[in-house]
Design an enzyme around this catalytic site. Structure first.
Site, mmCIF file in Angstrom:
data_model
loop_
_atom_site.group_PDB
_atom_site.id
_atom_site.type_symbol
_atom_site.label_atom_id
_atom_site.label_comp_id
_atom_site.label_asym_id
_atom_site.label_seq_id
_atom_site.Cartn_x
_atom_site.Cartn_y
_atom_site.Cartn_z
ATOM 1 N N GLU A 123 -1.112 4.899 -2.125
ATOM 2 C CA GLU A 123 -0.129 3.851 -2.384
ATOM 3 C C GLU A 123 0.299 3.167 -1.091
ATOM 4 O O GLU A 123 0.591 3.822 -0.086
ATOM 5 C CB GLU A 123 1.086 4.395 -3.137
ATOM 6 C CG GLU A 123 1.868 5.474 -2.455
ATOM 7 C CD GLU A 123 2.923 6.096 -3.369
ATOM 8 O OE1 GLU A 123 4.114 5.852 -3.119
ATOM 9 O OE2 GLU A 123 2.546 6.826 -4.307
ATOM 10 N N CYS A 124 0.281 1.870 -1.111
ATOM 11 C CA CYS A 124 0.731 1.012 -0.011
ATOM 12 C C CYS A 124 0.045 1.406 1.297
ATOM 13 O O CYS A 124 -1.135 1.173 1.468
ATOM 14 C CB CYS A 124 2.258 1.045 0.091
ATOM 15 S SG CYS A 124 2.950 -0.419 0.913
#
Length: 449
Positions: A331-332
């Protein structure tokens, strides 16, 4: 699992808010927590809204894990359960608000009213005099029935200036003035505050802020005085236990200075699902630990791009993990490191791990910010997005997040990429919002999105 079986529990509590961002909420919240913790009181701190950085300071100050609470992302029942559980074991609960007191939907004011939390308004008074009292009055009375603790003047020029600010504020609502002092400012960078664990003098900074706060009426409140802010925290409705969908699964979680955006509640949820968690450092480790799945959370890969890109051993270990069909959820920042290249804000291209074809480009302004939700076959995960980069890739987009219905305008959401056993997105999910959906991110791809 949060214990929600107990009856209402009474505990002093306060919500630290402000008329806008940048007024000093985090410093005051941390200073207040540190001050009472030093005096032997059990302090529990919560952060309103999605935030990874402020809780590092709150945890250091209080000595206890910090959880996010938000009427949309975490839900009212979750908030109620966490506050009631904390009240059973605390002498003081402190909640730091988000942005300005009435900003957002839901806002910090909504949270304060829903749970009866008295509001402490921190106001940067460096460029005002009599307007301070008017602003404090407006914050208190803008919404009828808002629980109110009082106002604290921050970044005051002198003792005389503080006296001017005090005029017009009801004595019981004047909580003091803190003089302007660069030593009391917590350092920042592009995503917010610098992580407390990266600073050798972090505790000294908190102690200095606590010492300054100790000279104010707020800082001089003892256990008896805090009872004026006592709140009855009632139990949340009982909920079904989390199914052991990850029983027997070993999940390797990246955690170091480059990957540090991890909700404590997400770790709790994975353990409740039956997973065993092991840690590794992409900055320092040459290989993954033995595991069934990998979680690459968000963080600052752009600040460590050279070291990360040079860690060929870790890259090759990840590649072998994926080739074996074992899941990766990134994520990210975790996703950014998987691409071929990161281009930093100075325009310098850094080779990365190359498990996802494409490049990530940092920019000077925010690319996305706000609440998001992701619908998966197993359930809907709520969460948020917050990043300064954009991704360009031909990897298949298998899903997109969406803004909640309360958002002012729709957007196209964040892409969820999939390549083999890898799933990646800018989206930061809150695992407790759907443990079943969270589990699906770490199971074989046919059970995920």
């Amino acid at each position: 699992m949060i214990d929600t079986a107990s009856a209402a529990v009474r505990c002093p509590a306060i919500l630290v808010a402000a008329p806008a961002s940048g007024q000093g909420k985090t410093t005051i919240t941390s200073a207040l927590a540190r001050l009472h913790a030093r005096q032997g009181r059990r302090v529990r701190v919560f952060k309103c809204g999605p935030d990874f950085l402020d809780p590092f300071w709150h945890q250091l100050a209080s000595g206890h894990p910090v959880y996010q609470i938000d009427l949309w992302m975490t839900g009212e029942a979750d908030v109620r359960a966490r506050l009631q559980a904390a009240a059973q074991d605390a002498d003081l609960i402190i909640v730091e608000g988000v942005m300005g007191l009435f900003d957002g939907n839901p806002s910090a004011a909504d949270l304060a009213q829903r749970f009866g939390l008295p509001v402490l308004a921190v106001i940067d008074a460096s460029a005002m005099a009599g307007t301070f009292a008017a602003l404090a009055f407006g914050l208190q009375h803008y919404r009828p029935g808002l629980p109110w603790a009082g106002a604290l003047a921050n970044r005051v020029a002198s003792a005389g200036h503080g006296k001017m600010l005090e005029q017009g504020v009801a004595p019981e609502h004047w909580l003091g003035a803190l003089l302007r002092n660069p030593a009391l400012t917590l350092p920042e960078r592009h995503l917010g505050l610098t992580v407390a664990t990266e600073l050798e003098d972090a505790m000294e900074r908190l102690d200095a802020a606590a010492d300054a706060l100790a000279a104010t009426p707020l800082g001089q409140m003892d256990a008896a005085a805090l009872q004026r802010w006592a709140v009855d925290f009632t139990a949340a409705p009982a909920h079904d236990p989390v199914p052991p969908l990850l029983a027997g699964q070993r999940i390797a979680v990246a955690r170091d200075a480059a990957f540090c955006f991890i909700y404590q509640a997400n770790l709790d949820t994975l353990r409740e699902l039956g997973a065993e968690l092991v840690w590794f450092s992409p900055l320092n480790d040459a290989a993954l630990p033995p595991c069934d799945a990998v979680w690459l959370p968000g963080g600052y890969p752009e600040l460590h791009a050279e070291r990360l890109g040079a860690n060929a051993g870790l890259r090759d270990s990840l590649r072998a993990h994926v080739a074996a069909g074992k899941p990766v959820w990134a994520e990210c920042g975790g996703m950014m490191a998987l691409f071929d290249t990161i281009v930093d804000q100075q325009g310098i291209a850094h080779p990365m791990w190359g498990l996802l074809p494409g490049r990530v480009t940092l920019q000077q302004r925010l690319a996305a910010l706000g609440p998001q939700q992701l619908e998966l076959p197993a359930g809907t995960l709520r969460g948020h997005t917050f990043h300064y980069s954009t991704a360009a890739s031909e990897v298949a987009v298998v899903a997109r997040t969406a803004r909640p219905a309360t958002a002012p305008a729709p957007d196209k959401g964040e892409s969820v990429y999939r390549l083999g056993a890898i799933q990646a997105s800018y989206f930061h999910p809150w695992f407790p919002s759907s443990p079943e959906a969270a589990a699906s991110l770490f199971l074989a791809q046919e059970a995920s999105c």
